[in-house]
Design an enzyme around this catalytic site. Structure first.
Site, PDB file in Angstrom:
ATOM      1  CE  LYS A 286      -4.354   1.433   2.223  1.00 42.89           C
ATOM      2  NZ  LYS A 286      -5.482   1.111   2.946  1.00 42.89           N
ATOM      3  CD  GLU A 374     -19.149  -1.725   8.272  1.00 46.85           C
ATOM      4  OE1 GLU A 374     -19.110  -2.970   7.620  1.00 46.85           O
ATOM      5  OE2 GLU A 374     -18.190  -0.877   7.958  1.00 46.85           O
ATOM      6  NE  ARG A 402     -22.274  -3.516   3.815  1.00 51.53           N
ATOM      7  CZ  ARG A 402     -21.232  -3.773   2.945  1.00 51.53           C
ATOM      8  NH1 ARG A 402     -20.118  -4.056   3.407  1.00 51.53           N
ATOM      9  NH2 ARG A 402     -21.470  -3.365   1.755  1.00 51.53           N
TER      10      ARG A 402
HETATM   11  C1  LIG Z   1     -18.966  -1.218   4.493  1.00 49.47           C
HETATM   12  C2  LIG Z   1     -17.758  -0.081   4.512  1.00 49.47           C
HETATM   13  N1  LIG Z   1     -17.323  -0.137   5.757  1.00 49.47           N
HETATM   14  C3  LIG Z   1     -16.070   0.690   5.890  1.00 49.47           C
HETATM   15  C4  LIG Z   1     -15.734   1.418   4.725  1.00 49.47           C
HETATM   16  C5  LIG Z   1     -14.311   2.320   4.907  1.00 49.47           C
HETATM   17  N2  LIG Z   1     -13.236   1.875   4.240  1.00 49.47           N
HETATM   18  C6  LIG Z   1     -12.912   2.114   2.852  1.00 49.47           C
HETATM   19  S1  LIG Z   1     -11.654   1.424   2.461  1.00 49.47           S
HETATM   20  C7  LIG Z   1     -11.395   0.523   4.049  1.00 49.47           C
HETATM   21  C8  LIG Z   1     -10.228  -0.406   3.991  1.00 49.47           C
HETATM   22  C9  LIG Z   1     -10.200  -1.458   2.951  1.00 49.47           C
HETATM   23  O1  LIG Z   1      -9.158  -2.208   3.101  1.00 49.47           O
HETATM   24  P1  LIG Z   1      -8.713  -3.217   1.931  1.00 49.47           P
HETATM   25  O2  LIG Z   1      -9.820  -3.561   1.112  1.00 49.47           O
HETATM   26  O3  LIG Z   1      -7.752  -4.085   2.087  1.00 49.47           O
HETATM   27  O4  LIG Z   1      -8.199  -2.250   0.793  1.00 49.47           O
HETATM   28  P2  LIG Z   1      -6.844  -1.221   0.647  1.00 49.47           P
HETATM   29  O5  LIG Z   1      -7.143   0.098   1.117  1.00 49.47           O
HETATM   30  O6  LIG Z   1      -5.950  -2.044   1.718  1.00 49.47           O
HETATM   31  O7  LIG Z   1      -6.414  -1.204  -0.807  1.00 49.47           O
HETATM   32  C10 LIG Z   1     -12.396   0.793   4.719  1.00 49.47           C
HETATM   33  C11 LIG Z   1     -12.388   0.185   6.112  1.00 49.47           C
HETATM   34  C12 LIG Z   1     -16.259   1.313   3.750  1.00 49.47           C
HETATM   35  N3  LIG Z   1     -15.715   1.796   2.499  1.00 49.47           N
HETATM   36  N4  LIG Z   1     -17.508   0.431   3.585  1.00 49.47           N
END
Ligand SMILES: Cc1ncc(C[n+]2csc(CCOP(=O)(O)OP(=O)(O)O)c2C)c(N)n1
Ligand SMILES: CC(=O)[C@@H](O)[C@H](O)COP(=O)(O)O
Ligand SMILES: [Mg+2]
Length: 630
Positions: A286, A374, A402
């Site tokens: 990342k 969630e 959600r």
């Molecule tokens: C239902 C939901 N909960 C929380 C989020 C906030 N959120 C956006 S990206 C993320 C982390 C995602 O991690 P990953 O899928 O590993 O992607 P990366 O950022 O590591 O590329 C979160 C918690 C969201 N977009 N949707």
């Protein structure tokens, strides 16, 4: 510049051109794409680290697949800036997240190369499977790929998709983009399994059990054991993280280097020949290619403007240095947690965003990051509450959507003392329609036993949090993204349920405002006072229970009532007021007008501009009041 140094990105006419590029050119193109992402995000803000981590993956996907017919679905979509740049939005990329500009997430309304609207996590597998099945039924010549991060893979919805995909056995490629990060470090058993080094405790225990089992097999047991000992390395190779996905009937390929375009392209090409569901496990970093983001992927997950040379945030305008609602929430919860050790805090993968960092440090045994889960977060809290704890679920308004059934079925039906602290209530700004918290008044106030509050400022947030934590049932407190008003902090005396606050007396009519709209309404009324229109301004504080005393007073003594909220009008605070006045047959004497958000999704853009456009800022309230009361 010699031809091999000609800029490549500028010369691309369509994604198709990528397929003809050599490896050297592709690696140069990766550099150019990274430079453009860093440059634009440094001025517009956005999801820098996630998008920098997928540049090579995006190039490999576009080298092998045709996005005009193959369905590439990005989960969450915050990591898809390279995809946007390389699928027709290079020249508009500088408008990223600006009002009227391109969205920070894939959206089919924006481009035919965006096949599914995303923003909330863990939808890509279900959507991809739906497209794969539809493609079979409609006989479409297409490949379907769902690109999902390791954080998003922790959500139940992702497993619901995997579960059916393995069963239906349709052609679907799931690319797991594993950077071992959610926003913070990824959490949960799946995450540790995905990145487990197989000499782990689990492996040692497995070997011991395996050996004792083998010894019990007469005659051949020892031979197998000797063979297994000799081939221990292959045993380790056998137990890749893929064992989990293969148990779900996926063809597992990986883990592979997510920054090596050659091997990625070769493996993606290989998936074209495989039948049924395939999971390609890709390891990425990342923030790749930008040192500040590589070193602090959590900070650079989503950033405001910064100096590209240093990575340091650009100086915020003065007002921005006030404490945010999030800061005040986090600080207050620590103070209350100090005095009451039954208070526990829960986040769904957003400890920083919800302000729980300090609580986690102070009370590590009372802090829980459940991952992007969630639904689980709410029912987990409910379970805790049945045992006498006071769970505080800190979650963005939009993401609590959600867990609607868990709020109804597991918390409110049992009337459990769970507190929902809904950050990002109302307009959030550049994240746009998937992230505005415009609906929580509507989706919570009608649930029996639920108390709904919204503070006029960060000082009242402290009192509402204290109120919630002494209330023996479910409570929601919603507050806006961003800085507070600079109000004096420290008062945590609980509020009387349903109590409102008169901000200004007046004789001509009443403005009943709630939450973030109270001060703009007061400012509007103070200006109108000078113009001879004398309006009473009331801070409602509660969507439920309604401030009934105030409503009866307004109906009895005033001709007009203007209700102002930063929520959908449908089912919101104003609806509740109308329901009460109608049910009490009080509408005869008083006219009512509601200001709020109409029956549409609000686009992305600077939050104050969006509020102005909705008529919810001081001038909009003033204009509506002048027309309504005069
Ligand atoms: C239902 C939901 N909960 C929380 C989020 C906030 N959120 C956006 S990206 C993320 C982390 C995602 O991690 P990953 O899928 O590993 O992607 P990366 O950022 O590591 O590329 C979160 C918690 C969201 N977009 N949707
Ligand atoms: C992509 C995503 O859902 C999160 O990164 C979200 O954008 C965070 O929002 P804030 O910037 O308001 O914390
Ligand atoms: Mg991740």
């Amino acid at each position: 510049m010699t031809s091999q140094e000609e800029p490549i990105l500028a010369g691309l006419a369509s994604p198709e051109d990528i397929r003809g590029l050599s490896l050297t050119q592709l690696n140069r193109l990766a550099r150019e794409v990274r430079e453009l992402i860093i440059s634009v995000v440094s001025t517009n803000g956005g999801h820098l680290a996630p998008s920098l981590g997928t540049v090579e993956l995006t190039l490999a996907l576009l080298k092998v697949f045709d996005p005009s017919k193959d369905k590439i679905i990005w989960d969450v979509g915050h990591q898809a800036y390279a995809y946007k740049i390389l699928t027709g939005r290079r020249d508009s990329f500088h408008t990223l997240r600006a009002r009227g500009g391109i969205s920070g997430f894939p959206r089919p309304v924006e481009s035919s190369f965006d096949h599914f609207a995303v923003g909330h996590s863990s939808t890509s597998i279900s959507a991809g499977l739906g497209m794969a099945v539809a493609g079979d039924i409609l006989d479409k010549d297409q490949k379907v790929l769902s690109i999902i991060g390791d954080g998003s893979m922790t959500a139940g919805l992702a497993f619901e998709g995997l579960n059916q995909a393995g069963d239906l056995d349709r052609d679907l490629v799931v690319v797991l983009n594993d950077n071992e990060m959610s926003i913070a470090k990824n959490v949960g058993a799946l995450s540790s399994f995905l990145s487990s080094n197989l000499s782990s405790r689990w492996m040692v225990r497995f070997k011991k059990d395996f050996e004792s089992f083998m010894r019990q097999i007469p005659r051949i047991g020892d031979d197998i054991l000797n063979y297994a000992r000799k081939s221990e390395e292959s045993l380790k190779n056998f137990f890749t993280p893929g064992i989990l996905f293969e148990a779900l009937k996926f063809n597992y390929i990986g883990p592979v280097d997510g920054h090596n375009i050659t091997s990625l392209s070769r493996i993606l090409e290989q998936t074209k020949t495989l039948q049924g569901p395939v999971l390609v496990h890709v390891m990425t970093r990342k923030g790749k290619g930008y040192k500040p983001a590589e070193e602090n992927p959590t900070f650079y997950h989503g950033v405001g403007c910064f100096e590209p040379e240093t990575g340091l945030a650009r100086k915020k305008p003065d007002g921005e240095c006030l404490p945010s609602y999030t800061d005040v929430f986090g600080r207050t919860l620590c103070e209350l947690g100090e005095k009451d050790d039954s208070i526990v805090a829960i986040t769904a993968a957003m400890p920083e965003g919800t302000g729980l960092g300090a609580f986690a440090e102070r009370f590590p045994e009372r802090f829980f990051d459940v991952g992007i889960c969630e639904q689980h977060a709410v029912t987990f809290a409910a379970g805790m509450a049945t045992q006498g704890l006071k769970p505080v679920v800190a979650i963005y308004s939009t993401f609590l959507q959600r867990s609607y059934d868990q709020v109804v079925h597991d918390v409110c039906l049992q009337n459990l003392p769970v507190t929902f602290c809904l950050d990002r209530g109302g307009i959030v700004g550049e994240d746009g329609p998937t992230h505005h918290g415009n609906f929580d008044f509507s989706y919570l106030r009608h649930i029996p036993n639920m108390i709904c509050m919204a503070p006029k400022d960060e000082a009242e947030l402290q009192r509402m949090l204290a109120t919630a934590l002494v209330h023996p049932g479910p409570v929601s407190v919603r507050y806006p993204r961003g800085v507070g008003t600079g109000a004096d902090l420290g008062e945590t005396a609980p509020l009387d349920m349903g109590s409102s606050e008169v901000m200004k007396e007046g004789t001509h009519g009443v403005i009943l405002a709630i939450g973030s709209r109270v001060y703009p309404a007061l400012e509007a009324a103070l200006e109108m006072e000078k113009d001879g229109l004398s309006l009473r301004v009331v801070n409602a504080r509660f969507v439920k229970p309604l401030p009934l005393q105030e409503l009866r007073e307004a109906a009895a003594n005033y001709k007009g009532l203007l209700v102002v909220e930063e929520n959908a009008l449908a089912g919101g605070f104003g609806s509740a007021v109308l329901e009460f006045l109608a049910d009490e047959d009080l509408l005869q004497g008083v006219r009512v007008k509601r200001l709020g958000i109409g029956d549409f999704f609000v686009e992305h853009g600077p939050p104050q501009e969006l509020r102005q456009n909705l008529g919810l800022c001081k001038n909009g309230i003033k204009k509506a009041a002048m027309e309504f009361f005069q």
